[in-house]
Design a protein around this motif. Structure first.
Motif, PDB file in Angstrom:
ATOM      1  N   ARG A 121       0.661  -1.364  -0.001  1.00 22.81           N
ATOM      2  CA  ARG A 121      -0.011   0.009  -0.023  1.00 22.81           C
ATOM      3  C   ARG A 121       0.914   1.226   0.096  1.00 22.81           C
ATOM      4  O   ARG A 121       0.656   2.347  -0.662  1.00 22.81           O
ATOM      5  CB  ARG A 121      -0.898  -0.100   1.460  1.00 22.81           C
ATOM      6  CG  ARG A 121      -2.101  -1.015   1.154  1.00 22.81           C
ATOM      7  CD  ARG A 121      -3.116  -0.779   2.290  1.00 22.81           C
ATOM      8  NE  ARG A 121      -4.197  -1.603   2.329  1.00 22.81           N
ATOM      9  CZ  ARG A 121      -4.342  -2.790   3.186  1.00 22.81           C
ATOM     10  NH1 ARG A 121      -3.493  -3.155   3.938  1.00 22.81           N
ATOM     11  NH2 ARG A 121      -5.317  -3.537   2.657  1.00 22.81           N
ATOM     12  N   ASN A 125       0.516   4.253  -2.402  1.00 23.13           N
ATOM     13  CA  ASN A 125      -0.208   5.439  -1.996  1.00 23.13           C
ATOM     14  C   ASN A 125       0.986   6.661  -1.798  1.00 23.13           C
ATOM     15  O   ASN A 125       0.617   7.698  -2.318  1.00 23.13           O
ATOM     16  CB  ASN A 125      -0.625   5.242  -0.697  1.00 23.13           C
ATOM     17  CG  ASN A 125      -1.808   4.351  -0.658  1.00 23.13           C
ATOM     18  OD1 ASN A 125      -2.734   4.365  -1.709  1.00 23.13           O
ATOM     19  ND2 ASN A 125      -2.103   3.729   0.537  1.00 23.13           N
ATOM     20  N   GLU A 165      -5.368  -9.556   4.122  1.00 25.27           N
ATOM     21  CA  GLU A 165      -4.313  -8.734   4.412  1.00 25.27           C
ATOM     22  C   GLU A 165      -2.920  -9.122   4.071  1.00 25.27           C
ATOM     23  O   GLU A 165      -1.897  -7.975   4.458  1.00 25.27           O
ATOM     24  CB  GLU A 165      -4.504  -8.012   5.879  1.00 25.27           C
ATOM     25  CG  GLU A 165      -5.709  -7.367   6.146  1.00 25.27           C
ATOM     26  CD  GLU A 165      -5.697  -6.056   5.625  1.00 25.27           C
ATOM     27  OE1 GLU A 165      -4.728  -5.322   5.590  1.00 25.27           O
ATOM     28  OE2 GLU A 165      -6.561  -5.919   4.662  1.00 25.27           O
ATOM     29  N   GLU A 167       0.238  -9.320   1.777  1.00 17.82           N
ATOM     30  CA  GLU A 167       0.832  -8.650   0.814  1.00 17.82           C
ATOM     31  C   GLU A 167       0.332  -9.305  -0.603  1.00 17.82           C
ATOM     32  O   GLU A 167       0.203  -8.609  -1.622  1.00 17.82           O
ATOM     33  CB  GLU A 167       2.229  -8.510   1.003  1.00 17.82           C
ATOM     34  CG  GLU A 167       2.667  -7.469   2.164  1.00 17.82           C
ATOM     35  CD  GLU A 167       1.804  -6.251   2.276  1.00 17.82           C
ATOM     36  OE1 GLU A 167       2.293  -5.176   1.458  1.00 17.82           O
ATOM     37  OE2 GLU A 167       1.173  -6.065   3.193  1.00 17.82           O
ATOM     38  N   ILE A 170      -3.307  -8.425  -1.340  1.00 15.19           N
ATOM     39  CA  ILE A 170      -3.312  -6.956  -1.959  1.00 15.19           C
ATOM     40  C   ILE A 170      -2.712  -6.836  -3.211  1.00 15.19           C
ATOM     41  O   ILE A 170      -3.548  -6.179  -3.945  1.00 15.19           O
ATOM     42  CB  ILE A 170      -2.719  -6.256  -1.076  1.00 15.19           C
ATOM     43  CG1 ILE A 170      -3.251  -6.131   0.606  1.00 15.19           C
ATOM     44  CG2 ILE A 170      -2.705  -4.696  -1.463  1.00 15.19           C
ATOM     45  CD1 ILE A 170      -2.595  -5.555   1.588  1.00 15.19           C
ATOM     46  N   LEU A 174      -4.921  -5.505  -6.540  1.00 13.02           N
ATOM     47  CA  LEU A 174      -4.418  -4.363  -7.424  1.00 13.02           C
ATOM     48  C   LEU A 174      -4.349  -4.721  -8.788  1.00 13.02           C
ATOM     49  O   LEU A 174      -4.049  -3.812  -9.626  1.00 13.02           O
ATOM     50  CB  LEU A 174      -3.264  -3.761  -6.808  1.00 13.02           C
ATOM     51  CG  LEU A 174      -3.217  -3.193  -5.684  1.00 13.02           C
ATOM     52  CD1 LEU A 174      -1.660  -2.693  -4.977  1.00 13.02           C
ATOM     53  CD2 LEU A 174      -4.089  -2.005  -5.870  1.00 13.02           C
ATOM     54  N   THR A 272       3.200   8.187   5.104  1.00 14.34           N
ATOM     55  CA  THR A 272       2.027   8.102   5.710  1.00 14.34           C
ATOM     56  C   THR A 272       1.665   8.786   6.843  1.00 14.34           C
ATOM     57  O   THR A 272       2.749   8.564   7.531  1.00 14.34           O
ATOM     58  CB  THR A 272       1.406   6.566   5.845  1.00 14.34           C
ATOM     59  OG1 THR A 272       1.721   5.806   4.431  1.00 14.34           O
ATOM     60  CG2 THR A 272       0.172   6.263   6.165  1.00 14.34           C
ATOM     61  N   ASP A 301      -2.891  10.963   1.676  1.00 16.40           N
ATOM     62  CA  ASP A 301      -3.508  10.006   0.382  1.00 16.40           C
ATOM     63  C   ASP A 301      -4.114  10.747  -0.405  1.00 16.40           C
ATOM     64  O   ASP A 301      -4.951  11.646  -0.036  1.00 16.40           O
ATOM     65  CB  ASP A 301      -3.896   8.513   1.356  1.00 16.40           C
ATOM     66  CG  ASP A 301      -3.131   7.832   1.977  1.00 16.40           C
ATOM     67  OD1 ASP A 301      -2.106   7.315   1.536  1.00 16.40           O
ATOM     68  OD2 ASP A 301      -3.817   7.510   3.395  1.00 16.40           O
ATOM     69  N   ARG A 305      -8.133   6.772  -4.473  1.00 19.96           N
ATOM     70  CA  ARG A 305      -7.236   5.454  -4.509  1.00 19.96           C
ATOM     71  C   ARG A 305      -8.123   4.402  -4.552  1.00 19.96           C
ATOM     72  O   ARG A 305      -9.097   4.187  -4.184  1.00 19.96           O
ATOM     73  CB  ARG A 305      -6.027   5.471  -3.431  1.00 19.96           C
ATOM     74  CG  ARG A 305      -6.632   5.320  -1.951  1.00 19.96           C
ATOM     75  CD  ARG A 305      -5.606   5.501  -1.120  1.00 19.96           C
ATOM     76  NE  ARG A 305      -5.915   5.234   0.278  1.00 19.96           N
ATOM     77  CZ  ARG A 305      -6.813   6.077   1.177  1.00 19.96           C
ATOM     78  NH1 ARG A 305      -6.945   7.458   0.585  1.00 19.96           N
ATOM     79  NH2 ARG A 305      -6.778   5.882   2.393  1.00 19.96           N
ATOM     80  N   LEU A 309      -5.986  -0.206  -1.559  1.00 22.55           N
ATOM     81  CA  LEU A 309      -5.030   0.525  -1.085  1.00 22.55           C
ATOM     82  C   LEU A 309      -5.418   1.354   0.109  1.00 22.55           C
ATOM     83  O   LEU A 309      -4.751   2.072   1.045  1.00 22.55           O
ATOM     84  CB  LEU A 309      -4.478   1.497  -2.078  1.00 22.55           C
ATOM     85  CG  LEU A 309      -3.580   0.849  -3.316  1.00 22.55           C
ATOM     86  CD1 LEU A 309      -3.513   2.312  -4.445  1.00 22.55           C
ATOM     87  CD2 LEU A 309      -2.653   0.144  -2.900  1.00 22.55           C
ATOM     88  N   ARG A 310      -6.614   1.246   0.667  1.00 22.37           N
ATOM     89  CA  ARG A 310      -7.067   1.786   1.951  1.00 22.37           C
ATOM     90  C   ARG A 310      -6.953   0.902   3.053  1.00 22.37           C
ATOM     91  O   ARG A 310      -7.227  -0.129   2.977  1.00 22.37           O
ATOM     92  CB  ARG A 310      -8.620   2.240   1.562  1.00 22.37           C
ATOM     93  CG  ARG A 310      -9.012   2.934   0.494  1.00 22.37           C
ATOM     94  CD  ARG A 310     -10.389   3.280   0.010  1.00 22.37           C
ATOM     95  NE  ARG A 310     -10.743   3.965  -0.878  1.00 22.37           N
ATOM     96  CZ  ARG A 310     -11.677   3.974  -1.720  1.00 22.37           C
ATOM     97  NH1 ARG A 310     -12.875   3.209  -1.254  1.00 22.37           N
ATOM     98  NH2 ARG A 310     -12.076   4.943  -2.762  1.00 22.37           N
ATOM     99  N   GLN A 311      -6.537   1.724   4.110  1.00 21.86           N
ATOM    100  CA  GLN A 311      -6.043   0.840   5.158  1.00 21.86           C
ATOM    101  C   GLN A 311      -6.464   1.742   6.383  1.00 21.86           C
ATOM    102  O   GLN A 311      -5.891   2.681   6.864  1.00 21.86           O
ATOM    103  CB  GLN A 311      -4.771   0.540   5.353  1.00 21.86           C
ATOM    104  CG  GLN A 311      -4.100   0.030   6.633  1.00 21.86           C
ATOM    105  CD  GLN A 311      -2.586  -0.508   6.496  1.00 21.86           C
ATOM    106  OE1 GLN A 311      -1.783   0.342   5.542  1.00 21.86           O
ATOM    107  NE2 GLN A 311      -2.161  -1.345   7.242  1.00 21.86           N
TER     108      GLN A 311
END
Length: 343
Positions: A121, A125, A165, A167, A170, A174, A272, A301, A305, A309-311
């Protein structure tokens, strides 16, 4: 969130570094956070102990509220049981301490914009946010650099309980299942964000045993956008061949191998929000103090997005990163005090 605390000056952004560290340490926000989890807030201030001793006390306290195991990635940590009041105080405190800020840059012109790598992410981001700042004319820069290391995502995947969750999951959502490490993700995220083609040049060295000695691998990819903007993506080597480079080592690699920093240069670091104070303190120590440059660190951010990519960051995640923030603050205080003694 109903509780609010005044914001202390973030050390490294004011005029008196040592005084700002002292005030940050003994701020209302930090004292309330310590008290909320049954620590001793009086140990954060007063002349009875040195500044570093008081930071050590705070660091010891953070061990009691952190669920992140040493040498493990952030996404492997469990949630800490807490009351609603403790959660409210945590969010209010870390907001005042700078871990939830999305503040605009202080200047328009910078010599360097740096984006810091991380897990998947972060690798998408942060470049996207930096590119938005540049493309919208919020900032201008002579050069843009993405700084990371060689981090194999499968290592963290092994300890992540939620399969969604991991990697790899994710990356799959994507549309890029081929991404297996930080350097590849940071390179792709930067190319997409800045609209880059093929690199103009590539340099680096491969470790003879990437699995066991990842810290020996390093690389830099040089790009130039159509408008002439220089963009580089770097994976720094580590001081310990058995692990990836940490934040301080990526800064050192940038300063020693990638550029010639002149006194007074302005550097904008994009990350971030939750990691901004820690990475800022490290940048002040590794870049501002030795090279006499101005370092500013912001987190943010882009609002549009991709969902993957949202966390969300829970109070526990903020407490875990408060511990790394305090560790970085202690290292900064030691260097600042040593320089003060030398006059």
């Amino acid at each position: 969130m109903s509780t609010r605390f005044p914001r202390p000056t973030l050390p490294g952004s004011g005029k008196d570094l040592i005084s700002d560290i002292d005030a940050y340490l003994a701020s209302d926000a930090m004292r309330a956070l310590v008290a909320a989890f049954h620590g001793d807030p009086d140990g954060l201030s007063g002349p009875a102990a040195t500044l570093t001793e008081r930071i050590d006390r705070l660091y010891e306290f953070t061990a009691t509220v952190s669920t992140r195991l040493e040498d493990k990635e952030r996404n492997t940590a469990d949630e800490l049981p807490m009351t609603p009041d403790q959660a409210d105080t945590t969010l209010a405190a870390v907001t005042a301490l700078g871990l939830r800020d999305e503040l605009p840059p202080r200047h328009r012109e910078y010599d360097h914009v740096l984006m810091l790598g991380g897990l998947v992410r972060a690798c998408f981001n942060r470049p996207a946010y930096a590119a938005r700042l540049v493309d919208d004319g919020v900032v201008t820069a002579a050069a843009v650099t993405a700084l990371g290391g060689h981090r194999a995502f499968k290592v963290s995947d092994e300890s992540v309980k939620d399969p969604n969750e991991r990697e790899s999951a994710i990356s799959e959502r994507l549309g890029h299942p081929e991404l297996t490490d930080e350097y590849a993700a940071l390179d792709l995220g930067t190319r997409l964000a800045f609209g880059l083609g093929e690199p103009e040049g590539v340099e680096g060295e491969e470790s003879p045993d990437p699995a066991k000695l990842p810290g020996l691998t390093w690389g830099v990819r040089h790009y130039r956008r159509g408008d002439g903007l220089s963009v580089r993506v770097a994976a720094a080597p580590s001081g310990d061949p058995k692990r990836r480079a940490h934040t301080g080592e990526t800064y050192a690699f940038f300063a020693e191998r990638m550029t010639s920093l002149r006194p007074g240069a302005r550097l904008l670091l994009v990350t971030t929000p939750i990691y901004a104070p820690m990475q800022h303190f490290t940048a002040v120590r590794m870049l501002a103090l030795p090279y006499d440059v101005e370092v500013e660190t912001i987190g943010g951010d882009v609002p549009d997005r991709a969902p993957a990519l949202r966390q969300p960051f829970t109070p526990t995640k903020y407490l875990n990163d408060l511990r790394t923030t305090v560790r970085a603050l202690r290292a900064l205080a030691e260097d600042a005090l040593a320089r003060d003694e030398l006059g």
